[in-house]
Design a protein around this motif. Structure first.
Motif, PDB file in Angstrom:
ATOM      1  N   ARG A 136       0.767  -0.582  -0.667  1.00 63.87           N
ATOM      2  CA  ARG A 136      -0.003  -0.126  -0.138  1.00 63.87           C
ATOM      3  C   ARG A 136       0.691   1.244   0.118  1.00 63.87           C
ATOM      4  O   ARG A 136       1.776   1.298   1.173  1.00 63.87           O
ATOM      5  CB  ARG A 136      -0.621  -0.244   1.171  1.00 63.87           C
ATOM      6  CG  ARG A 136      -2.089   0.752   1.040  1.00 63.87           C
ATOM      7  CD  ARG A 136      -2.244   1.428   2.789  1.00 63.87           C
ATOM      8  NE  ARG A 136      -3.603   2.111   2.886  1.00 63.87           N
ATOM      9  CZ  ARG A 136      -4.688   2.375   2.978  1.00 63.87           C
ATOM     10  NH1 ARG A 136      -5.042   1.302   3.744  1.00 63.87           N
ATOM     11  NH2 ARG A 136      -5.539   3.297   3.444  1.00 63.87           N
ATOM     12  N   THR A 140      -1.850   7.718  -3.779  1.00 63.36           N
ATOM     13  CA  THR A 140      -3.573   8.311  -4.295  1.00 63.36           C
ATOM     14  C   THR A 140      -4.531   8.411  -3.690  1.00 63.36           C
ATOM     15  O   THR A 140      -4.618   6.721  -2.669  1.00 63.36           O
ATOM     16  CB  THR A 140      -3.218   7.963  -6.278  1.00 63.36           C
ATOM     17  OG1 THR A 140      -4.173   8.541  -6.354  1.00 63.36           O
ATOM     18  CG2 THR A 140      -3.695   6.361  -6.261  1.00 63.36           C
ATOM     19  N   GLY A 141      -5.946   8.758  -3.628  1.00 57.64           N
ATOM     20  CA  GLY A 141      -6.886   7.810  -2.933  1.00 57.64           C
ATOM     21  C   GLY A 141      -7.246   8.650  -1.715  1.00 57.64           C
ATOM     22  O   GLY A 141      -6.266   8.834  -2.184  1.00 57.64           O
ATOM     23  N   SER A 176      -1.095  -1.289  -4.220  1.00 57.43           N
ATOM     24  CA  SER A 176      -2.200  -0.457  -3.304  1.00 57.43           C
ATOM     25  C   SER A 176      -2.029   1.011  -3.002  1.00 57.43           C
ATOM     26  O   SER A 176      -1.212   1.824  -2.721  1.00 57.43           O
ATOM     27  CB  SER A 176      -3.457  -1.033  -2.332  1.00 57.43           C
ATOM     28  OG  SER A 176      -4.253  -0.491  -2.036  1.00 57.43           O
ATOM     29  N   SER A 177      -3.146   2.151  -3.881  1.00 56.25           N
ATOM     30  CA  SER A 177      -3.158   2.909  -3.745  1.00 56.25           C
ATOM     31  C   SER A 177      -1.976   3.563  -4.693  1.00 56.25           C
ATOM     32  O   SER A 177      -1.530   4.134  -4.460  1.00 56.25           O
ATOM     33  CB  SER A 177      -2.994   3.578  -2.438  1.00 56.25           C
ATOM     34  OG  SER A 177      -4.509   3.635  -1.901  1.00 56.25           O
ATOM     35  N   SER A 179      -0.063   5.822  -8.227  1.00 54.66           N
ATOM     36  CA  SER A 179      -0.784   6.086  -9.908  1.00 54.66           C
ATOM     37  C   SER A 179      -0.416   5.167 -11.198  1.00 54.66           C
ATOM     38  O   SER A 179       0.564   4.528 -10.486  1.00 54.66           O
ATOM     39  CB  SER A 179      -0.108   7.762  -9.708  1.00 54.66           C
ATOM     40  OG  SER A 179       1.489   6.651  -9.677  1.00 54.66           O
ATOM     41  N   ASN A 196      -6.746   0.094  -6.284  1.00 51.24           N
ATOM     42  CA  ASN A 196      -7.555   1.112  -5.813  1.00 51.24           C
ATOM     43  C   ASN A 196      -8.555   1.464  -5.501  1.00 51.24           C
ATOM     44  O   ASN A 196      -9.582   0.985  -6.098  1.00 51.24           O
ATOM     45  CB  ASN A 196      -6.641   2.041  -7.188  1.00 51.24           C
ATOM     46  CG  ASN A 196      -5.483   2.218  -7.014  1.00 51.24           C
ATOM     47  OD1 ASN A 196      -4.498   1.872  -6.532  1.00 51.24           O
ATOM     48  ND2 ASN A 196      -4.867   3.268  -8.348  1.00 51.24           N
ATOM     49  N   TYR A 198     -12.200   3.033  -6.699  1.00 52.43           N
ATOM     50  CA  TYR A 198     -12.415   2.685  -7.623  1.00 52.43           C
ATOM     51  C   TYR A 198     -13.724   2.269  -7.965  1.00 52.43           C
ATOM     52  O   TYR A 198     -14.074   1.786  -7.161  1.00 52.43           O
ATOM     53  CB  TYR A 198     -11.936   2.022  -8.883  1.00 52.43           C
ATOM     54  CG  TYR A 198     -12.522   2.269 -10.087  1.00 52.43           C
ATOM     55  CD1 TYR A 198     -11.878   2.648 -11.308  1.00 52.43           C
ATOM     56  CD2 TYR A 198     -13.391   0.706 -10.678  1.00 52.43           C
ATOM     57  CE1 TYR A 198     -12.451   3.001 -12.332  1.00 52.43           C
ATOM     58  CE2 TYR A 198     -13.328   1.095 -11.845  1.00 52.43           C
ATOM     59  CZ  TYR A 198     -13.164   1.873 -12.933  1.00 52.43           C
ATOM     60  OH  TYR A 198     -13.539   2.127 -14.152  1.00 52.43           O
ATOM     61  N   ASP A 205      -9.624   6.540 -11.889  1.00 49.70           N
ATOM     62  CA  ASP A 205      -7.986   5.859 -12.133  1.00 49.70           C
ATOM     63  C   ASP A 205      -8.795   4.813 -13.802  1.00 49.70           C
ATOM     64  O   ASP A 205      -7.813   3.997 -14.038  1.00 49.70           O
ATOM     65  CB  ASP A 205      -8.119   4.730 -11.516  1.00 49.70           C
ATOM     66  CG  ASP A 205      -7.127   5.448 -10.361  1.00 49.70           C
ATOM     67  OD1 ASP A 205      -6.881   6.531 -10.283  1.00 49.70           O
ATOM     68  OD2 ASP A 205      -7.554   4.909  -9.157  1.00 49.70           O
ATOM     69  N   ASP A 307      -9.424  11.955  -4.937  1.00 50.70           N
ATOM     70  CA  ASP A 307      -8.198  11.907  -4.731  1.00 50.70           C
ATOM     71  C   ASP A 307      -7.494  12.773  -3.979  1.00 50.70           C
ATOM     72  O   ASP A 307      -7.476  14.208  -3.903  1.00 50.70           O
ATOM     73  CB  ASP A 307      -7.681  11.920  -5.905  1.00 50.70           C
ATOM     74  CG  ASP A 307      -6.174  11.351  -5.797  1.00 50.70           C
ATOM     75  OD1 ASP A 307      -5.119  11.477  -5.051  1.00 50.70           O
ATOM     76  OD2 ASP A 307      -5.761  11.883  -6.656  1.00 50.70           O
TER      77      ASP A 307
END
Length: 311
Positions: A136, A140-141, A176-177, A179, A196, A198, A205, A307
């Motif tokens: 992780r 992002t996110g 995870s998470s 770009s 991610n 979504y 994404d 984001d």
């Protein structure tokens, strides 16, 4: 339902959502997210029973983490799962429990912390190798962002992850998470899946999803019905989702989950719940079919960015 040698689980149960690849395994496209196990009100025995029910329904892909309930989710899985179930357990590292802190977890991005987290997962799950471990990254996110000495180069993290894979502690590496840039840089290391944030209402994404599909990487969205954080859009509030649910005799949640399965063949779902009825409804979403008009109406729902760092 897809037919063939992979159309059923190890226990001979039809795979909800059909079969999908994850690392070198075939799993049911509808899995289960164990984060909610700590919320099972009836206690530990009921949490174990909920996991057993998931397996009975054809779930053989379960997402967990040491920092879910400060190891509680892992401990429940250790008690509930049997080798003959053939369940692929996917854990994650990059954060650690922080019971006395302002939030239940904190960043743990340094290589030595990643190794320690894997060792903790091995112990709490009672296994010699975790089939898949997601790094992780928190690039992002919604959620945490690394600061100070927690800002660690991707190459340094991948070095320790691949070392643990070579040692047999990890079966495969996920992310995870992240770009699109981070994913591209990581692909040569061998990436099995990407998690991610979504959903139907948060599709920024799309480029990463397409890259995963092209590279044979499983796309495993968290927050599949919209962010759990206050103030963010929810899939179940969308008029097109509500209309489809009413027309098909489904819940809005089932529509949102089914849309993800229809949207791309490399999608694997891990909806979490603490309720057996919701679990059964989530699994049933794997059998939902949309006509062209309904799918077009759902595809037309606008995406809203999520984001932003929170907490």
């Amino acid at each position: 339902m897809t037919t063939g040698t992979h159309s059923t689980t190890a226990a001979g149960v039809a795979r909800p959502g059909g079969p999908g690849p994850l690392a070198d395994r075939t799993v049911s496209r509808v899995g289960y997210g164990a984060m909610q196990l700590e919320r099972v009100r009836e206690g530990r025995a009921a949490a174990v029973a909920l996991v057993r029910r998931a397996v009975e329904l054809g779930v053989d892909h379960i997402d967990t983490a040491q920092f879910y309930g400060d190891s509680l989710s892992n401990e429940v899985l250790r008690e509930a799962l049997r080798p003959e179930d053939g369940v692929v357990v996917v854990s994650k590292v990059g954060a650690t429990p922080d019971p006395g802190g302002p939030r239940p977890m904190r960043s743990a991005q340094r290589p030595e912390e990643l190794r320690a987290s894997v060792e903790d997962n091995l112990k709490s799950l009672g296994v010699d190798c975790v089939p898949v471990v997601n790094l992780r990254r928190m690039d992002t996110g919604p959620g945490l962002r690394p600061e100070g000495d927690q800002v660690v180069a991707l190459d340094d993290q991948l070095a320790v992850m691949t070392a643990m894979r070579d040692e047999g502690k990890i079966g495969a590496i996920g992310l995870s998470s992240v770009s699109a840039e981070v994913l591209r840089r990581a692909l040569p290391a061998g990436i099995a899946c990407v998690q991610n944030s979504y959903s139907l209402v948060a599709r920024e994404d799309e480029e990463i999803l397409a890259l995963c599909a092209e590279q044979g990487v499983a796309w495993v969205p968290y927050f599949p019905l919209g962010s759990a954080f206050p103030g963010f859009p929810k899939v179940t509030d969308e008029p097109a989702v509500l209309a489809a649910a009413q027309s098909l005799g489904l819940s809005p949640s089932q529509v949102g989950l089914a849309w993800l399965l229809h949207h791309s063949p490399n999608v694997l779902l891990i909806p979490g719940t603490a309720d057996a009825g919701h679990l059964e409804a989530n699994v049933a979403a794997g059998a939902v079919a949309f006509d062209d008009a309904t799918l077009a109406a759902l595809d037309a729902v606008p995406s809203r960015s999520q984001d932003v760092p929170l907490g």
